[in-house]
Design an enzyme around this catalytic site. Structure first.
Site, short mmCIF file in Angstrom:
data_model
loop_
_atom_site.label_atom_id
_atom_site.label_comp_id
_atom_site.label_asym_id
_atom_site.label_seq_id
_atom_site.Cartn_x
_atom_site.Cartn_y
_atom_site.Cartn_z
N GLU A 118 0.83 -1.20 0.00
CA GLU A 118 0.00 0.00 0.00
C GLU A 118 0.86 1.25 0.00
OE1 GLU A 118 -3.96 1.97 2.01
OE2 GLU A 118 -2.87 0.43 3.14
N GLU B 73 2.64 8.29 7.33
CA GLU B 73 2.42 6.90 7.73
C GLU B 73 3.56 5.96 7.32
OE1 GLU B 73 -1.57 5.57 6.80
OE2 GLU B 73 -2.37 7.57 7.23
N TYR C 190 -7.33 8.19 -1.07
CA TYR C 190 -7.14 9.15 0.01
C TYR C 190 -5.67 9.56 0.08
CZ TYR C 190 -6.13 10.77 4.73
OH TYR C 190 -5.67 11.49 5.80
N HIS C 191 -4.78 8.59 0.06
CA HIS C 191 -3.35 8.89 0.13
C HIS C 191 -2.85 9.54 -1.17
CE1 HIS C 191 -2.93 6.76 3.90
NE2 HIS C 191 -3.55 5.72 3.38
N HIS D 278 -8.15 0.98 -2.77
CA HIS D 278 -9.00 1.52 -1.71
C HIS D 278 -9.67 2.80 -2.18
CE1 HIS D 278 -7.23 -0.24 2.30
NE2 HIS D 278 -8.20 -0.98 1.81
N GLU E 144 -12.89 2.23 2.42
CA GLU E 144 -12.28 2.36 3.75
C GLU E 144 -12.66 3.72 4.33
OE1 GLU E 144 -7.88 1.42 5.39
OE2 GLU E 144 -7.96 2.99 3.88
#
Length: 299
Positions: free
Chosen positions: A150, A156, A185-186, A209, A244
């Site tokens: 991921e 993160e 999102y990322h 995701h 998610e």
């Protein structure tokens, strides 16, 4: 014939853990909404009752994927032999559980610790991570499991923050079942152009995701999902698409702190998840129609 991506839902929209009661509720709720699979968090492998989980999945008729991030004391991207050994042991344990449950994918931050780093990664650390993932990937391949690296934001991990870094990492591993796991999102934080990044990831993409910029309802933030879904369809991606979302109402610590979940953007996980499925199906349909008609107009 148009391929249909399997649609998944992260278990954290229902429960913060995976004891028997939580497992049963999360699987039943996910199946009731018509999802194809549930993504279970494997941060604590010891909490997973394999036999009980298998029975719940079989009764519900849905599939399973796993996600996790390595703990700081199990960081395989460090230059610490003890941490590397613990990380490899953790990953091997998860692969064994995934095998016994028929899970198709194990995804997440499998290549480093799931944390904010204060210093850059090192070439030696990344090389060590590649070596461990290759060994674990071989174990996963024997059970038909895909590993998803991921790509997450800079807060993160310090190893894989962009899709191109994910592709390069997977190329170095050199196994067909070790793929890139993208999360919009990322990507919204790190990529210059999210759609282009998806297209350039191409056949290396193995898991996806969805999640909006505020990690609430899809469409309630700033992400351009029309471009994302058109890129997914144009790329020929046929893997899972899993929603998610996090709320401090559900997840609690330590994830609340690690991810900075300080607001409750939703109270009703069922309404959130039903909306996400409808939203995803509608955007996939629109993307397929748009691309079909754009191609036919060139004939």
């Amino acid at each position: 014939m148009t391929m249909r991506n399997k649609l998944g839902l992260h278990g954290f929209v229902w429960e913060a853990g995976w004891n028997r009661e939580q497992c049963a509720r999360a699987i039943a709720n996910t199946a009731a909404l018509g999802y194809d699979l549930i993504e279970a968090c494997a941060l604590d492998p010891s909490s997973i009752d394999v036999d009980f989980t298998r029975r719940q999945l079989e009764a519900a008729g849905i599939g399973l994927t796993f996600s996790l991030g390595l703990a700081s004391d199990a960081d395989i991207s460090s230059n610490d032999d003890d941490k590397t050994r613990r990380g490899e042991q953790t990953l091997a344990e998860i692969i064994a559980i995934a095998r016994d449950l028929g899970a198709t994918h194990v995804c997440g931050i499998l290549y480093s610790a799931f944390q904010k780093y204060s210093i850059p990664t090192t070439a030696a650390g990344v090389a060590r991570s590649v070596d461990v993932v290759r060994r674990i990937g071989e174990k996963a391949a024997a059970s038909g499991i895909t590993l998803g690296m991921e790509v997450v934001n800079r807060y993160e991990t310090n190893v894989l923050n962009t899709a191109s870094q994910g592709v390069e990492f997977c190329r170095r591993v050199g196994l067909a079942n070790v793929k890139v796991h993208l999360d919009c999102y990322h990507m919204n934080i790190e990529e210059a152009d999210v759609a282009t990044a998806i297209l350039e990831t191409g056949p290396h993409l193995g898991y996806f995701h969805t999640g909006d910029s505020n990690r609430g309802y899809l469409g309630s933030g700033s992400i351009d999902f029309s471009r994302i879904f058109r890129a997914l369809v144009r790329s020929g991606y046929e893997g899972p698409i899993t929603f998610e979302s996090f709320s401090s109402k559900v997840v609690g610590q330590p994830l609340e702190g690690i991810l900075g979940i300080w607001r409750n953007l939703w109270e009703d996980g069922q309404d959130l998840s039903a909306h996400a499925k409808q939203f995803t199906e509608a955007h996939l349909k629109a993307a397929r129609e748009a691309i079909t008609h754009s191609q036919s107009s060139l004939v």
